[in-house]
Design a protein around this motif. Structure first.
Motif, PDB file in Angstrom:
ATOM      1  N   ASP A   1       0.673  -1.223  -0.180  1.00  0.00           N
ATOM      2  CA  ASP A   1       0.007  -0.024  -0.087  1.00  0.00           C
ATOM      3  C   ASP A   1       0.847   1.314  -0.031  1.00  0.00           C
ATOM      4  O   ASP A   1       0.412   2.297  -0.345  1.00  0.00           O
ATOM      5  CB  ASP A   1      -0.932   0.140   1.178  1.00  0.00           C
ATOM      6  CG  ASP A   1      -1.953  -0.970   0.937  1.00  0.00           C
ATOM      7  OD1 ASP A   1      -2.073  -1.715  -0.101  1.00  0.00           O
ATOM      8  OD2 ASP A   1      -2.952  -0.959   2.055  1.00  0.00           O
ATOM      9  N   LEU A   2       2.171   1.129   0.638  1.00  0.00           N
ATOM     10  CA  LEU A   2       2.942   2.345   0.604  1.00  0.00           C
ATOM     11  C   LEU A   2       3.375   2.807  -0.837  1.00  0.00           C
ATOM     12  O   LEU A   2       4.111   3.859  -1.055  1.00  0.00           O
ATOM     13  CB  LEU A   2       4.078   2.084   1.446  1.00  0.00           C
ATOM     14  CG  LEU A   2       3.780   2.026   3.153  1.00  0.00           C
ATOM     15  CD1 LEU A   2       5.018   2.007   4.122  1.00  0.00           C
ATOM     16  CD2 LEU A   2       2.801   3.615   3.507  1.00  0.00           C
TER      17      LEU A   2
ATOM     18  N   HIS B   1      -4.275   9.105   8.999  1.00  0.00           N
ATOM     19  CA  HIS B   1      -4.414   8.105   8.241  1.00  0.00           C
ATOM     20  C   HIS B   1      -4.776   6.842   8.963  1.00  0.00           C
ATOM     21  O   HIS B   1      -4.153   6.813  10.007  1.00  0.00           O
ATOM     22  CB  HIS B   1      -3.248   7.677   7.224  1.00  0.00           C
ATOM     23  CG  HIS B   1      -3.304   6.592   6.178  1.00  0.00           C
ATOM     24  ND1 HIS B   1      -3.736   6.492   5.048  1.00  0.00           N
ATOM     25  CD2 HIS B   1      -2.737   5.391   6.235  1.00  0.00           C
ATOM     26  CE1 HIS B   1      -3.524   5.817   4.206  1.00  0.00           C
ATOM     27  NE2 HIS B   1      -3.121   4.720   5.164  1.00  0.00           N
TER      28      HIS B   1
ATOM     29  N   ASN C   1       1.422   6.007   6.327  1.00  0.00           N
ATOM     30  CA  ASN C   1       1.321   5.952   4.962  1.00  0.00           C
ATOM     31  C   ASN C   1       2.570   6.363   4.364  1.00  0.00           C
ATOM     32  O   ASN C   1       2.674   7.072   3.163  1.00  0.00           O
ATOM     33  CB  ASN C   1       0.263   6.791   4.514  1.00  0.00           C
ATOM     34  CG  ASN C   1      -0.426   6.413   3.214  1.00  0.00           C
ATOM     35  OD1 ASN C   1       0.448   5.113   2.591  1.00  0.00           O
ATOM     36  ND2 ASN C   1      -1.040   7.042   2.362  1.00  0.00           N
TER      37      ASN C   1
ATOM     38  N   GLU D   1      -5.722  -0.028   4.653  1.00  0.00           N
ATOM     39  CA  GLU D   1      -6.284   1.187   4.997  1.00  0.00           C
ATOM     40  C   GLU D   1      -7.739   1.097   5.379  1.00  0.00           C
ATOM     41  O   GLU D   1      -8.486   0.131   4.796  1.00  0.00           O
ATOM     42  CB  GLU D   1      -6.169   2.138   3.904  1.00  0.00           C
ATOM     43  CG  GLU D   1      -6.657   3.535   4.231  1.00  0.00           C
ATOM     44  CD  GLU D   1      -6.740   4.692   3.485  1.00  0.00           C
ATOM     45  OE1 GLU D   1      -6.162   4.335   2.216  1.00  0.00           O
ATOM     46  OE2 GLU D   1      -7.002   5.623   3.291  1.00  0.00           O
TER      47      GLU D   1
END
Lengths: 529, 311
Positions: free
Chosen positions: A524-525, B205, B280, B212
């Protein structure tokens, strides 16, 4: 990368490669130890039809060519079927098995089977000859007149009467080895003497006759050379007649097929000693069907070979694990695998990023699989694991302290072993029963069962399953690597190769890049932006 | 918002080789690994920390300790002295008398005295300790969420994890327990991790199980924009704690108590990597910046403004 670590790592990888290359290409040492079969299954069969045919022509007994114990071989067991009365089969003068004529049953095949172990002859059995025996072993009355004349001429050209017995034997055996031409078919003995040619039996006869002429007691024996074991079901072997010579109070084997004239090679089995003149039918394939199968294969690197190389090349004594006693060698064979296993483990943990139960559990598991077999090991490990979990929950209610509880689980595991061993022995699952003996590593696994349960309670099924699968994956991978026999043998033959694992561990240890699983974890990063 | 590339992400191997091994000395580990020592050190240096009610070292002390604990009707927390990843922590919400013997109402189950004593024995035997060696049990006062924190984390006490590198706070997150995590603050068990803006203490976040999320999975409350109270106190607490611990790459865990405000809960010499997912962004650029640009002779009080200014 840290330069010092880099140099050190390269040093540890290169050095053993250089050493082994030198050993193999300069010193001419084998990279892998030579393999040799030390135990053979021997079987001789006389077909029903042959039995019938033989019985009529038999004088008084039927001979069963079953190998005797000798300096170089030990007969562990033999059995004869159909099983005639014990008294009817006898070993005549400790030389061969025979069944007296009246006891030969015609209505079936006769089979004799034996298990023979080849050993290194360290001592030679002394055998005192009586006067009559000596006379018999010097007898050449079976040679006809013409033959005797030719034989005497040949003998004169070979040896002089004043030479020592040893020289005489040497000269005669070199002559037989170098000049005699093996041809199939039967020939007249005087032709054999004149032409130096004939079949294997003729060769042996000529040798015996020459020796006896020189007053050296000798006799003809029978054996087989195993030439090709690549097809295990149909091992090729060549039957041959050879000679035994009485020197210094004991019988020694001589054959033109032997590399060292007087010591039998590893692929030779002695089947029958002191063959009577009328036993020529041993050579015939349609009477005796002889099969030989390898039973157990061992690897060895003969100690003398290593010592010779050291002497010849004037190098420092080479470290060889073969100088250790056999049981210790076995221990080291397993021990040497552990660094290879830990290397696999390091790779999976630090490069791939797999989590395992405890650091060395997978290695213990794979050693256990190796000792038993993947299937049996897995079944046993599962039984112990499930049992450990079940016991943990049932003991939970007693609120015992941690260590006593663990000892109880361990005790029960030992009891399980007893039960498994007894049951599998009863059911005839020999492999299973035998594997229990080597079950020690699994005892250690019991301890990890405890951690498994705690992880299960604290972190849930998902995380526990992950660690469990990781453990099994690493265990199976290192098991597969352990199963590459050549790898284990190479390390055993050249223990310095272990330095390579140190070097590779240094490389893995200096790796500070991503573990493969982290690409997924952190995806996701860096993706979907 | 800054964007990360794969090279910005701190991986486990890099963390061990280039951060923990060179910056965290083994001799300093016991101070942070052992909660008893951490607590004593904090007390001695006037750093607010949850009060230790009892400290059980030996099996023989358990019976006596329980007699004392009976009196703490309003609850307490039992922790292994050298536990890892929150293992073995038991929250006792209340103690009630039940037919002449105490009943310990915990977040998991109601325990009889017998069961409770067994639990503490397990801790002492080392069931939950880092190296499975015999351990100590530490009984601390129960932390009570402030109303503000309670609104975002009704299921339990969340803690704030701050990564402090050479005295500079560089990244922060809030760990909120959920039903899935069993009331624990461990991200790998399913707690929600919320990235906190270092300057303001605002959630920007959130993640659960490394992916997420925008709302609290149990309460459906929106997480983004939530403000941590007393943020500057939290930051200075983390810097002070790192100074005491002498650990170069440190994770400082802080909780906020209703009456006492921010308290130093514990420290970790091997802080995990998930904080990057919660924020993030990768940690590497921040670490590099400290190594290359940070002035060497800053006092602890000056380090925070520098970090806020430059990171």
């Amino acid at each position: 990368m840290n330069m010092r670590a880099l140099y050190l790592g390269v040093f540890f990888v290169i050095t053993p490669i250089v050493i082994v290359t030198y050993k193999v290409f300069v010193l001419d040492m084998p990279f892998l130890p030579l393999k040799s079969t030390d135990t053979w299954n021997y079987e001789v069969q006389i077909k029903k039809s042959a039995v019938k045919r033989l019985k009529n022509s038999l004088q008084d007994e039927l001979f069963l060519p079953v190998p005797p114990s000798a300096d170089y071989q030990t007969v562990k067991s033999y059995k004869i079927s159909p099983n005639p009365e014990l008294t009817s089969v006898y070993r005549k003068k400790d030389k061969y098995l025979a069944i007296s004529k009246e006891n030969v049953i015609i209505n079936g095949d006769i089979k004799a089977a034996a298990i023979i172990t080849r050993t290194d002859a360290r001592k030679t059995q002394k055998d005192k000859l009586s006067k009559s025996e000596r006379k018999a072993y010097l007898d050449i009355s079976w040679v006809d007149e013409q033959g005797f004349e030719d034989l005497s001429k040949l003998n004169e050209s070979l040896v002089s009467p004043r030479e020592s017995i040893k020289d005489k034997i040497n000269k005669i055996s070199y002559f037989i080895t170098d000049e005699f031409v093996l041809t199939p078919g039967d020939s007249n003995f005087s032709d054999v003497v004149r032409l130096f040619s004939g079949n294997s039996l003729d060769q042996a006869r000529l040798f015996t006759a020459l020796l006896r002429l020189n007053k050296i007691p000798s006799r003809i024996s029978f054996g087989t050379f195993i030439t090709d074991t690549s097809n295990k079901k149909d091992v090729r072997h060549i039957r041959a007649f050879l000679n035994e010579v009485y020197i210094n109070g004991s019988w020694k084997l001589f054959s033109s097929e032997f590399k060292d004239l007087d010591s039998p090679p590893d692929n030779f089995l002695l089947i029958q000693r002191d063959i009577d003149q009328n036993l020529t039918l041993l050579a015939s394939r349609d009477v005796y069907k002889i099969t030989v199968r390898p039973n157990q294969t061992v690897f060895y690197d003969s100690r003398e070979a290593v010592e010779n190389i050291v002497n010849q090349n004037n190098v420092l004594p080479v470290i060889s694990l073969y100088t250790l006693p056999l049981p210790l060698q076995k221990v080291f064979y397993t021990l040497l695998l552990i660094p290879i296993g830990t290397l696999v483990l390091c790779f999976f943990r630090n490069i791939v990023g797999i989590t395992t139960f405890g650091v060395f559990t997978p290695i213990l598991l794979s050693l256990f699989f190796l000792e038993t077999s993947l299937l049996v090991g897995f079944i046993l490990a599962t039984i112990v694991g499930l049992f450990g979990v079940a016991l943990h929950y049932s003991l939970n209610r007693l609120y015992l302290l941690a260590v006593p509880r663990l000892s109880i689980v361990l005790t029960f595991v030992v009891i399980i072993y007893i039960v498994v061993a007894l049951i599998s022995e009863q059911l005839g699952l020999v492999e299973m029963a035998a594997s229990v003996i080597s079950a020690f590593p699994i005892v250690i696994i019991t301890i990890f069962t405890e951690r498994f349960v705690i992880k299960l309670q604290e972190e849930g099924i998902k995380n526990t399953t992950k660690a469990f699968l990781g453990t099994v994956t690493v265990a199976i991978c290192s098991f597969l690597i352990f199963s590459i026999e050549a790898l284990g043998l190479a390390v055993f033959n050249h223990p310095e190769l272990l330095m390579i694992t140190i070097g590779l561990n240094i490389f893995i240890g200096t790796y500070s890049g991503f573990r493969l699983t982290e690409f997924f974890r952190f995806k996701d990063l860096y993706i979907n932006r | 918002m800054k964007f990360s590339t794969i090279n910005d992400i701190l991986g486990n191997n890099f963390r061990i080789r280039n951060l923990i091994l060179p910056h965290n000395h083994r001799r300093d580990f016991p101070l942070v690994d052992n909660k008893v020592k951490t607590s004593q050190l904090a007390l001695a240096n006037n750093i607010p920390t949850p009060n230790t009610l009892l400290h059980i070292r030996f099996h023989g002390e358990v019976r006596g300790a329980i007699t004392q604990l009976r009196e703490f009707k309003n609850g307490f927390v039992v922790k292994p002295g050298r536990g890892s990843q929150g293992g073995g922590i038991l929250i006792v919400k209340a103690v009630v008398e039940h037919g002449g013997s105490p009943l310990f109402i915990t977040s998991k189950e109601d325990m009889t005295e017998y069961r409770f004593r067994h639990y503490i024995s397990g801790i002492l035997s080392g069931l939950y300790s880092l190296d499975n060696q015999a351990d100590e049990a530490i009984i601390q006062e129960l932390i009570i969420n402030s109303p503000n924190i309670s609104s975002i984390s009704p299921l339990g006490v969340p803690d704030i994890r701050i990564i402090v590198f050479q005295g500079f706070p560089i990244m922060a997150m809030l760990r909120i327990p959920t039903n899935v995590s069993g009331g624990k603050g461990n991200l790998h068990l399913g707690a929600v991790g919320c990235g906190l803006d270092l300057k303001t203490g605002l959630i920007f976040h959130s993640i659960q199980f490394d992916r997420e999320v925008t709302n609290h999975p149990d309460t459906r409350l929106k997480l983004k924009g939530f403000q941590i109270e007393n943020w500057s106190t939290v930051l200075s607490l983390s810097a002070k704690a790192s100074l005491l611990a002498r650990i170069g790459y440190l994770g400082v865990d802080i909780v906020i108590d209703k009456s006492r405000g921010p308290l130093l809960l514990e420290m970790n010499a091997r802080p995990g990597l998930s904080i990057q997912l919660a924020n993030n962004r990768g940690l590497k650029p921040l670490l590099k910046k400290i190594i290359s640009d940070a002035p060497l002779n800053l006092s602890p009080n000056e380090k925070i403004p520098w970090a806020l200014e430059n990171l």
